[in-house]
Motif scaffolding. Sequence first.
Motif, PDB file in Angstrom:
ATOM      1  N   THR A  13      44.439  46.205  48.553  1.00  0.00           N
ATOM      2  CA  THR A  13      45.888  46.121  48.366  1.00  0.00           C
ATOM      3  C   THR A  13      46.259  45.749  46.940  1.00  0.00           C
ATOM      4  O   THR A  13      47.210  46.287  46.374  1.00  0.00           O
ATOM      5  CB  THR A  13      46.490  45.095  49.343  1.00  0.00           C
ATOM      6  OG1 THR A  13      46.192  45.503  50.677  1.00  0.00           O
ATOM      7  CG2 THR A  13      47.999  44.991  49.180  1.00  0.00           C
ATOM      8  N   PHE A  14      45.513  44.821  46.347  1.00  0.00           N
ATOM      9  CA  PHE A  14      45.839  44.302  45.018  1.00  0.00           C
ATOM     10  C   PHE A  14      44.778  44.706  43.998  1.00  0.00           C
ATOM     11  O   PHE A  14      44.244  43.884  43.262  1.00  0.00           O
ATOM     12  CB  PHE A  14      45.975  42.770  45.083  1.00  0.00           C
ATOM     13  CG  PHE A  14      47.033  42.313  46.040  1.00  0.00           C
ATOM     14  CD1 PHE A  14      48.374  42.403  45.716  1.00  0.00           C
ATOM     15  CD2 PHE A  14      46.685  41.818  47.289  1.00  0.00           C
ATOM     16  CE1 PHE A  14      49.355  41.994  46.613  1.00  0.00           C
ATOM     17  CE2 PHE A  14      47.651  41.401  48.183  1.00  0.00           C
ATOM     18  CZ  PHE A  14      48.995  41.490  47.849  1.00  0.00           C
ATOM     19  N   THR A  15      44.490  45.984  43.946  1.00  0.00           N
ATOM     20  CA  THR A  15      43.424  46.537  43.122  1.00  0.00           C
ATOM     21  C   THR A  15      43.469  46.059  41.678  1.00  0.00           C
ATOM     22  O   THR A  15      42.457  45.647  41.125  1.00  0.00           O
ATOM     23  CB  THR A  15      43.481  48.074  43.149  1.00  0.00           C
ATOM     24  OG1 THR A  15      43.457  48.497  44.506  1.00  0.00           O
ATOM     25  CG2 THR A  15      42.309  48.687  42.421  1.00  0.00           C
ATOM     26  N   THR A  16      44.636  46.115  41.065  1.00  0.00           N
ATOM     27  CA  THR A  16      44.736  45.745  39.653  1.00  0.00           C
ATOM     28  C   THR A  16      45.325  44.349  39.438  1.00  0.00           C
ATOM     29  O   THR A  16      45.390  43.889  38.307  1.00  0.00           O
ATOM     30  CB  THR A  16      45.595  46.770  38.884  1.00  0.00           C
ATOM     31  OG1 THR A  16      46.908  46.801  39.470  1.00  0.00           O
ATOM     32  CG2 THR A  16      44.973  48.146  38.937  1.00  0.00           C
ATOM     33  N   ASP A  17      45.740  43.689  40.505  1.00  0.00           N
ATOM     34  CA  ASP A  17      46.381  42.376  40.378  1.00  0.00           C
ATOM     35  C   ASP A  17      45.414  41.207  40.542  1.00  0.00           C
ATOM     36  O   ASP A  17      45.671  40.127  40.028  1.00  0.00           O
ATOM     37  CB  ASP A  17      47.506  42.229  41.411  1.00  0.00           C
ATOM     38  CG  ASP A  17      48.591  43.278  41.233  1.00  0.00           C
ATOM     39  OD1 ASP A  17      49.123  43.377  40.120  1.00  0.00           O
ATOM     40  OD2 ASP A  17      48.888  43.995  42.198  1.00  0.00           O
ATOM     41  N   LEU A  18      44.343  41.410  41.282  1.00  0.00           N
ATOM     42  CA  LEU A  18      43.365  40.341  41.494  1.00  0.00           C
ATOM     43  C   LEU A  18      42.158  40.575  40.602  1.00  0.00           C
ATOM     44  O   LEU A  18      41.610  41.668  40.565  1.00  0.00           O
ATOM     45  CB  LEU A  18      42.892  40.315  42.959  1.00  0.00           C
ATOM     46  CG  LEU A  18      43.912  39.875  43.994  1.00  0.00           C
ATOM     47  CD1 LEU A  18      43.321  40.016  45.395  1.00  0.00           C
ATOM     48  CD2 LEU A  18      44.357  38.448  43.748  1.00  0.00           C
ATOM     49  N   GLY A  19      41.740  39.540  39.925  1.00  0.00           N
ATOM     50  CA  GLY A  19      40.549  39.647  39.088  1.00  0.00           C
ATOM     51  C   GLY A  19      39.282  39.420  39.874  1.00  0.00           C
ATOM     52  O   GLY A  19      38.218  39.925  39.515  1.00  0.00           O
ATOM     53  N   GLU A  20      39.402  38.690  40.991  1.00  0.00           N
ATOM     54  CA  GLU A  20      38.208  38.336  41.744  1.00  0.00           C
ATOM     55  C   GLU A  20      38.599  37.864  43.139  1.00  0.00           C
ATOM     56  O   GLU A  20      39.639  37.240  43.331  1.00  0.00           O
ATOM     57  CB  GLU A  20      37.492  37.193  41.020  1.00  0.00           C
ATOM     58  CG  GLU A  20      36.336  36.579  41.755  1.00  0.00           C
ATOM     59  CD  GLU A  20      35.737  35.402  41.009  1.00  0.00           C
ATOM     60  OE1 GLU A  20      34.509  35.367  40.895  1.00  0.00           O
ATOM     61  OE2 GLU A  20      36.505  34.538  40.531  1.00  0.00           O
ATOM     62  N   VAL A  21      37.750  38.151  44.099  1.00  0.00           N
ATOM     63  CA  VAL A  21      37.814  37.566  45.435  1.00  0.00           C
ATOM     64  C   VAL A  21      36.422  37.032  45.706  1.00  0.00           C
ATOM     65  O   VAL A  21      35.449  37.772  45.607  1.00  0.00           O
ATOM     66  CB  VAL A  21      38.219  38.603  46.510  1.00  0.00           C
ATOM     67  CG1 VAL A  21      38.094  38.012  47.898  1.00  0.00           C
ATOM     68  CG2 VAL A  21      39.636  39.099  46.275  1.00  0.00           C
ATOM     69  N   ALA A  22      36.331  35.752  45.987  1.00  0.00           N
ATOM     70  CA  ALA A  22      35.020  35.128  46.195  1.00  0.00           C
ATOM     71  C   ALA A  22      34.900  34.614  47.625  1.00  0.00           C
ATOM     72  O   ALA A  22      35.833  34.010  48.154  1.00  0.00           O
ATOM     73  CB  ALA A  22      34.829  33.967  45.220  1.00  0.00           C
TER      74      ALA A  22
END
Length: 89
Positions: A13-22
């Motif tokens: 959903t947030f391809t360009t908005d999130l830098g990382e999901v851990a």
Amino acid sequence: MRAAWTAQELLTTFTTDLGEVALVPGVGGVFEVRLGAETLWSRKAEGGFPEPAHLKRLVRDRIAPGRSLGHSDGHKTGEISGSEAESDG
């Protein structure tokens, strides 16, 4: 498994908005979604897992408030918007 699926949903959903999901391993059924130091969702505090659309709105409201989430925006499960209700006749 649910944490991995949720992470994928957020990344999609947030391809360009999130830098990382851990994903951080835990014990005892811990499930928290954090954005920086802010906890957006805690399974312990909220009493369960969030609906995907609700979680996406929580994230969106912090990282991209003006962005539309399409069909996930503004609808809760089982609700019909005014235009949908009118078209049912």
